[in-house]
Design a protein around this motif. Sequence first.
Motif, PDB file in Angstrom:
ATOM      1  N   ARG A 120       2.211   1.727  -3.342  1.00 23.89           N
ATOM      2  CA  ARG A 120       1.122   2.209  -4.205  1.00 23.89           C
ATOM      3  C   ARG A 120       1.004   3.718  -4.069  1.00 23.89           C
ATOM      4  N   ASP A 121       1.001   4.190  -2.809  1.00 25.04           N
ATOM      5  CA  ASP A 121       0.745   5.608  -2.572  1.00 25.04           C
ATOM      6  C   ASP A 121       1.939   6.466  -2.956  1.00 25.04           C
ATOM      7  N   ALA A 135       0.850  -1.201   0.000  1.00 25.84           N
ATOM      8  CA  ALA A 135       0.000   0.000   0.000  1.00 25.84           C
ATOM      9  C   ALA A 135       0.876   1.239   0.000  1.00 25.84           C
ATOM     10  N   GLY A 153      -0.888  -1.327  -6.471  1.00 27.04           N
ATOM     11  CA  GLY A 153      -2.246  -1.110  -5.982  1.00 27.04           C
ATOM     12  C   GLY A 153      -3.020  -2.411  -5.917  1.00 27.04           C
TER      13      GLY A 153
END
Lengths: 1041, 475, 184
Positions: free
Chosen positions: B195-196, B192, B208
């Motif tokens: 992803r961010d 995560a 993601g």
Amino acid sequence: MKPSYKDQETPLTLTELTRAARAASTSEAASARQWRSLSELADDGSFLEEVSQAVSGVRGAIHGLDDASRRKFMTLMGASFALAGVAGCSVQPIEKIIPYVEQPEDIVPGKPMFFATAAVAGGDGVGLLVESHMGRPTKIEGNPTHPASLGATDVFSQAEMLALYDPDRSQVVVHEGRVDTWERFLAFAVDLRDRKLANKGKGLRILTQTVTSPTLADQLNRLLEAMPEAKWHSYEPVTRDAARRGAELAFGEPLEPVLHLDKADVIVSLDADFLSWGPGRLHHARAFADRRSQGADAPGEAAMNRLYVVEPTPTITGAMADHRLPVAARDVSHAARALAKALKVEGAPDADANRLAGHETWFSAAAADLLAHKGKSLVVVGEGQPAEVHALGHAINAALGNIGETVTLAPPTTAGPADQLGSLVELTRAIEAGEVDALLILGANPAYDAPVDLNLAEALLNDRGPTLVHLGTHDNETAALANWHVPEAHFLEAWGDVRAFDGTVAIQQPLIAPLYNGRTAGEIVATLLGEVGLPPRETVRRYWRERLPAETFEAAWTQALRDGVIKEQPAKSDADADGDEKAKAEAKPKQYGEPKLDKVKWADAPTEELEIVFRPDPTLWDGRYANNGWLQELPKPITTLTWGNAALVSPALAERLGLQNNQVVELEYREAVVEAPVWITPGQADDSVTVHLGHGRTRVGRVGNGVGFNAYALRRSDALWFGDGLKVSATSKRIPLAVTQHHHNMEGRELVRSATIGQYRETPDFAQAEEQSSHHGMSLHPDPPVPQNEHHAWAMAIDLNRCIGCNACTIACQAENNIPVVGKDQVLLSREMHWIRVDRYYEGESEANPGTVFQPVPCMHCEKAPCELVCPVEATLHSDEGLNEMVYNRCVGTRYCGNNCPYKVRRFNWFHYADETTPSLKPLNNPDVTVRSRGVMEKCTYCVQRINEARINAKMAGRTVGGDEVVTACQGVCPTRAIVFGNMLVESAVTKARQSPRHYALLAGLGTRPRTTYLARLNNPNPDATPAEASAENSVEPRHG
Amino acid sequence: MAELKRKADRRPGPPPVLAPGHTFGSVTSKISAIVLTDPYDWRWAIGMGIGSSLLLLFTVAVVHLLLHGVGVWGVNIPVMWGFAIINFVWWIGIGHAGTLISAILLLLKQEWRTSINRFAEAMTLFAVACAGVFPLLHMGRPWKFYWLLPYPNTMALLPQWRSPLVWDVFAVSTYATVSVLFWYVGLIPDLATLRDRAVSRPAQLIYGSLSLGWRGSARHWARYKSAYILLAGLATPLVVSVHTVVSFDFAAGVIPGWHTTIFPPYFVAGAIFSGFAMVVTLAVPLRAAYGLHDFITDRHLDNMAKILLATGSIVGYGYAMEFFIAWYSGNPYEGFLFLDARPFGWYHLAYRTMIFCNVLIPQLFWFPACRRNIMLLWVCSLIVNVGMWLERYVIVITSLSQDFLPSSWAMYYPTFWDWATFLGTIGLFLFLAFLFIRFLPVIAIAEMRELVHEKDHHAARHRGLPAAEPGGETQ
Amino acid sequence: MSGHDHVENHEVYGLMAEFDGAAHLIEATQSAYDHGYRMMEAYTPFPVEGLDLALGYYRNKVPRTVFAGALLGGLGGFFMQAWSAMVYYPHNIAGKPLYSWPAFIPITFEMTVLGGAFAAVFGMLYFNGLPRLYHPVFNVPEFVQASDDRFFLCIQSRDPLFDPKETLSFLESRGPRVISVVPY
């Protein structure tokens, strides 16, 4: 037969191959036309045309090729014809032959037909029963009614099956290096006959191997009558000249001693390996073993014979001895003299004491023993000893009153010249003198195996040499020199007859039509007799029709074919030589007077040099089996050597010269020099270096070419078996020798259990010590119930007191169970595939003269088998009859079972060993046994196919299988009946064996509870012999290997 | 009293498990940078080059093997197992440290595990992958491997449950599966994060979807924690069972040198021993290459050195016991093997080297100086790896080559293809490892944040102040 | 459970306040709970002790799921072996009884662990409603920080007490860094 890449010939060049392909295609096109043989095809001339096309197509290729590639090309073309021929190969001969129906009690051979015939091993016949599936012979058994077999066979007879299907057999008539036809040869032969009849056969010579076939002998004698100037020579590299000449010295005529070991209590062998060499060896082995184990199962009445052996190189006979003495071959005669002196044989010369220094007690004890058993003792002299020793042997036996008791004398069973070496020398001289213009070599291979000093090959090659006709199973060294080469029929393809060591005659009947249109010696001679077109069967029948009473002839003939033994009439005094010789053989053993030693010259050259000793190879014999993969890979007794021969030296000599195993030495004897790898052999006489004949073939086939070194290159006519003055010089080269056993002592483990007869009487259960001490049944699980099947529980017992370590079981198993040949490189990686192996251990303190014991090890079929427990896929599991079964197509090859087998009897297909490509080998396989593929485990199955056969037969007959009804391959072949197999739930041989006090299980302490068990070995040492000798049997072993 | 306290304060404690001054943000950015912002550097390229070329060798070796059969190896009769099984046991053993660090140390609340557990687990996976190929390849008919699995088939036949090999199949496959799950669960929050922080669209999409839409909700964290702890609780007995079962492969056999009750504990200890050696072998260059000294501190290496010492000594005890029992039982076969064949026989060189590597070398770590000397520690870890490979060699080869019947004794010589396959799997290992370093965070970011959080709490409590929020200082 | 809340017809998902630290977030959450809010969720970069309690969350079904999975795996493993060895294809292996239970133990154990592990992972994901790649909170630009070093509290519009103004003022009273509206 899958030769490893090392044994294969280098391939042909591309051009040769393409041309050969054209040749092959022409012949295959022909094969579509349903022809049965080249000659049939030749009838309409089209074949010749095709051949000429093929040949012309490749003449260019042949032209300007060296001999080697031309020869290769010929083989290749021959092979392509063979492909065509195979189509018609499993056709039974048209002639009626009679199946063997009168079976020995309790033996069911099974569905396939069995036919009686006989093998010729070095001249003497061994009666056989051949198993034939749909006209396709697959397995050879011994013929119980034949005296030289008694139901057993030796390793050679077993391997004859592979010899029959050998893809490298000579397959076409070759004339001046080109393919030709039988018809064209006939033309030549007929023309030769005419010319020779004209000049009384002047310049015609015939060279055969030892001939004991009455028919062939008769043909040759008739030929000699027709052509008085012609001459018949015969030569066998492993000849019995010495024995015959010895008898001649002693009795004035060449005689053969016939041993009766069953009557002998004390036997002294002077370099005589009577258990594996010489006529009647199977018969002798059986008799010896019977006496060996007389009453052995009841300590009280055990009455074993006692065996003394004096020999230069360890043999299986020496291994069975109670007292063995390694003595240089040249000193054996002194051993004989020492005995003769001690026995007061008149005319016997003095022994050179210092030759036998240190062994006086040994000889005095032996002599005393002999004296104590007058008439029940026996002195045997080996083929390898010179005539005078044989004469002395006769004298000793006479002095002991053994002649007529334990040994009888009979005229030789062989026809033709009695002094074979002499006749070969004479032939060579004649050729050199240019007196020979036509030489027929029938079966022999003198270019390879004649003594080197005769230079026979050169003599044949020089321009005054004769027209050479060679009949042979292989296009071999001699064929290379021949003008005409004719493929010889294997005896399983041929009609004939052969005489056994005791004069018994067996008829050979063909099991299959000749695969490659082979011809017999009889047919060649017949052409010269003007009997062209007379079927070989008729030749044999015609001969016997004259000698058997006409009225009962048909019945007698039929019975002879069925039983494999012909009942001869006592002496009909028709005056042909063969006739009354036969008559003598048949007559009661008549007296030949006292042996005299006055004519004997005692050769005596005291020497301190090394001597070289020649021996026939235990598995290749004189080299005739060199292309036989089974025999090449069969471990030789004692050394366990495969794929090659070695110079055997004693540990002491090796130490003196600083030699190691596998190290190459130069053996220099007179002019000749040969390079040979060394194998250090405990029990070898210190001054003797032993080399085995039959290796180093240059032109025999893809298997045998270039395996080992050629010992004939050292062999001379004046030193046929041993000679002084050998020089051994070490080199830095090494040739790895493929032995199957690397470690030679038992590390104090109770594997082969043995005791002297005395110890046995004191503690009859000496063999069961381990069982008593071991704690079984300590398991989470209760022991399995035995039996799980109320009818059958199979078990095997092996009597180590009978086993002579001849390895026949190993090769019989190989023949029965489609076991592949893996080649030298794989044996070097210890990946041999034999399902039953004969372990050999040395005992006793001395490396110079250890005790030697044998132990055949098949699968033990344990009740609680470690292998089954660890198999992840149920590929090996237990049948309710106690068999440890192997399911090949379930096996994924983790090899965990093999690791976990304490007996290491499991074999693994590391590669795809089975040869499924060679066409001629396909019919060899036993249809009842799966051919294993790559990556699966295999092992002894107790010949489960035979068990099932018997079960089916029993079911059809509505009865249960008899206790001894099933005979495994190893059991059937065993000359000494050391292996018994059967149902241990009923009264049977195996049940009896398991009740013997000598009965024990191998590694019983592990609690595997084997179904295969052993009977301990007994020894019968002479208490008066040296203490070291007496205690040698049971004591801590030395370290070697 | 105060005197004492001041002394106590001045006494240097052990080095910290996390260098001071780190905040949530710094941890996050530093670790994720390795994946996201740092370009492929030359060290990575070289490592990957070596790895993939050895992998190529592996492919060649396997093709050759499948074409011709296991005969291309040096295995023979009686030594029917060779390099394949040795390497299998060796790799499996190496795998164990990963699970041990991530599971057992987690249960024991050893905070120093945090910064090494991620790549230790990765190491486990890759080691198990390497181990897994050997049981397949060493089979005579590898294309039938699935016959060892319980599946409904026309032969109406399931595996033979009494065979340790079948136990192996279950143990190893379970071990692999659980390790993957454990590793992936640990990765989810970090995925995560990636992803961010990812800038490129593909990276965002891939990370993601791999992060399954993790958004760090408090309730999710709660379930996450309990699942993670439970997994650790399951993995702990599992890791012990796996090498126990592997040891059964030998202990269940009758062969002297195999048939020994001490095998399970002694194998497990050996596994952890070799595993930690491999962790050190990897950690030292890794932290040097990516400047992770703040996260993988000398404290970690010091602790691992101590574990090497402990497990090494257990292994040594195992050897001693084998000797003692061989002598004490009076069993002639074991006696010969342990008191004669191994120390003085054909393979005495392998045996003595093994003793040197596994028993003597670790004794160095009694001395703090040796534990803190990174270079020495690293070299020793290599030596231990060799030693543990030799241990398996000694167990498999010497026991088989000289078992009950002297007549069947024979020596074992590995062939080129044996070595090629072995080196090949090392290539496979490196290849996977470098892929991992490039595309996934080598250190558990979320757990590091947690560590930062706890550190500050402790610090705060020590200073007797209310916990300051480190997050605040990070702009 | 947040994974499963059926979205009612509101124009916004909720209001989200961003905080500096864990302690601060816990205080805010606690007071929100005391204030009566229930439909709310806190987001943190790492598990924060006590936060779930502050949210009034106490039912965790993961452990019992794991127990069930482990039990299932173990029993299944054992019976597969016993059945196939005794009923499906009985055979005599090394003279061992068909029901040789000691040999069945290792596989039974491995199957237990395997069942438990599967239950733990997939149970956790199931209860968390994962995978769910889209979620309204992702619409808040600052929310990327939630996986880095920021702490969020989101009060959802479906909460009965939810009123844009009041909730906003309540959140402001808790002293966040930023308050943002979470659109669908």
